[in-house]
Design a protein around this motif. Structure first.
Motif, short mmCIF file in Angstrom:
data_model
loop_
_atom_site.label_atom_id
_atom_site.label_comp_id
_atom_site.label_asym_id
_atom_site.label_seq_id
_atom_site.Cartn_x
_atom_site.Cartn_y
_atom_site.Cartn_z
N TYR B 33 -6.04 24.03 14.58
CA TYR B 33 -7.22 23.35 15.12
C TYR B 33 -7.22 23.39 16.65
O TYR B 33 -6.16 23.45 17.27
N TYR B 35 -9.06 20.96 19.70
CA TYR B 35 -9.84 19.79 20.08
C TYR B 35 -9.94 19.79 21.60
O TYR B 35 -9.14 20.43 22.29
N GLN B 37 -10.75 16.99 25.07
CA GLN B 37 -10.96 15.62 25.54
C GLN B 37 -11.38 15.68 27.00
O GLN B 37 -10.56 16.01 27.87
N LYS B 42 -13.51 10.41 24.34
CA LYS B 42 -12.66 10.50 23.16
C LYS B 42 -12.34 11.95 22.81
O LYS B 42 -12.96 12.89 23.33
N VAL B 43 -11.37 12.13 21.97
CA VAL B 43 -10.98 13.45 21.50
C VAL B 43 -12.06 13.99 20.55
O VAL B 43 -12.50 13.28 19.64
N PHE B 45 -13.42 17.28 18.06
CA PHE B 45 -13.07 18.46 17.28
C PHE B 45 -13.89 19.67 17.74
O PHE B 45 -15.10 19.57 17.99
N SER B 48 -11.58 24.61 13.30
CA SER B 48 -10.39 24.72 12.46
C SER B 48 -10.28 26.15 11.94
O SER B 48 -11.29 26.87 11.83
N GLU B 56 -14.13 25.72 9.81
CA GLU B 56 -15.14 24.75 10.21
C GLU B 56 -15.25 24.76 11.73
O GLU B 56 -14.27 25.00 12.41
N PHE B 91 -6.55 20.47 23.34
CA PHE B 91 -5.38 20.26 22.49
C PHE B 91 -5.45 21.19 21.28
O PHE B 91 -6.47 21.28 20.62
N GLN B 104 -2.30 15.83 11.19
CA GLN B 104 -2.34 16.88 12.19
C GLN B 104 -1.44 16.51 13.37
O GLN B 104 -1.46 15.37 13.84
#
Lengths: 110, 115
Positions: B33, B35, B37, B42-43, B45, B48, B56, B91, B104
């Protein structure tokens, strides 16, 4: 309504205190639930998964209420090292992604 | 304890340039994955990846983004033409299992600064 909602805090508590964080989520089909902690400018670190039966890991206890779509984290005997942001995280079961709340900041003072 | 690693830790680039962020997931994990920030937020997505394909992606992951697993260990995120708003912490994460039961684990992140 936000997908995952948390009180931003900060919670400012003395060492040794017990503190509780709450979180609500909007998707009733969500299947997995987690608490992560994040230190300033660092990566989220998995603290614990949250199960319907509730689970405990040392000083940390997590609870899940599916009917109310509510997750909680209890920290007993707070340490200075517990100071961090605590992230409530949800995985909608049919999805690969984790959905993060904005986090609740905890400050433990001597 | 096995961990996700990421390089570089900090990348500074000019707007319009291409960047490649690199990650080495935990070795027995099958799901990967990315991500991001943005500072103070906030973190979120991005994407994936499973079985050598995107499983996704979010709305953020538009045509300027791509991911690749060029060999058996690395997982990369490419941003083709960076914009100022791409400045964020990126990340990488990996998990052993997929949807519904996927703890995760995150790498330390790459801080991307676009000037």
């Amino acid at each position: 309504r936000k997908e995952v909602e948390q009180d931003p805090g900060p919670f400012n508590v003395p060492e040794g205190a017990t503190v509780a964080f709450n979180c609500t989520y909007s998707n009733s089909a969500s299947q997995s639930f987690f608490w992560y902690r994040q230190d300033c400018r660092k990566e989220p670190k998995l603290l614990m998964s949250v199960y319907s039966s509730g689970n405990e890991d040392g000083r940390f206890t997590a609870q899940l209420n599916r009917a109310s779509q509510y997750i909680s984290l209890l920290i007993r005997d707070s340490k200075l090292s517990d100071s961090a942001t605590y992230l409530c995280v949800v995985n909608p079961g049919s999805s690969y992604k984790l959905i993060f709340g904005s986090g609740t900041r905890l400050l433990v003072r001597p | 304890e096995p961990e996700v690693t990421q390089t570089p830790s900090h990348q500074v680039t000019q707007m319009g340039q291409e960047v490649i962020l690199r990650c080495v997931p935990i070795s027995n994990h099958l799901y990967f994955y990315w991500y991001r920030q943005i500072l103070g937020q906030k973190v979120e997505f991005l994407v994936s990846f499973y079985n050598n394909e995107i499983s996704e992606k979010s709305e953020i992951f538009d045509d300027q983004f791509s991911v690749e697993r060029p060999d058996g260990s690395n997982f990369t995120l490419k941003i083709r033409s960076t914009k100022l708003e791409d400045s964020a912490m990126y990340f990488c994460a990996s998990s052993e299992r997929g949807p519904g039961d996927n703890e995760q684990f995150f790498g330390p992140g790459t801080r991307l600064t676009v000037l």
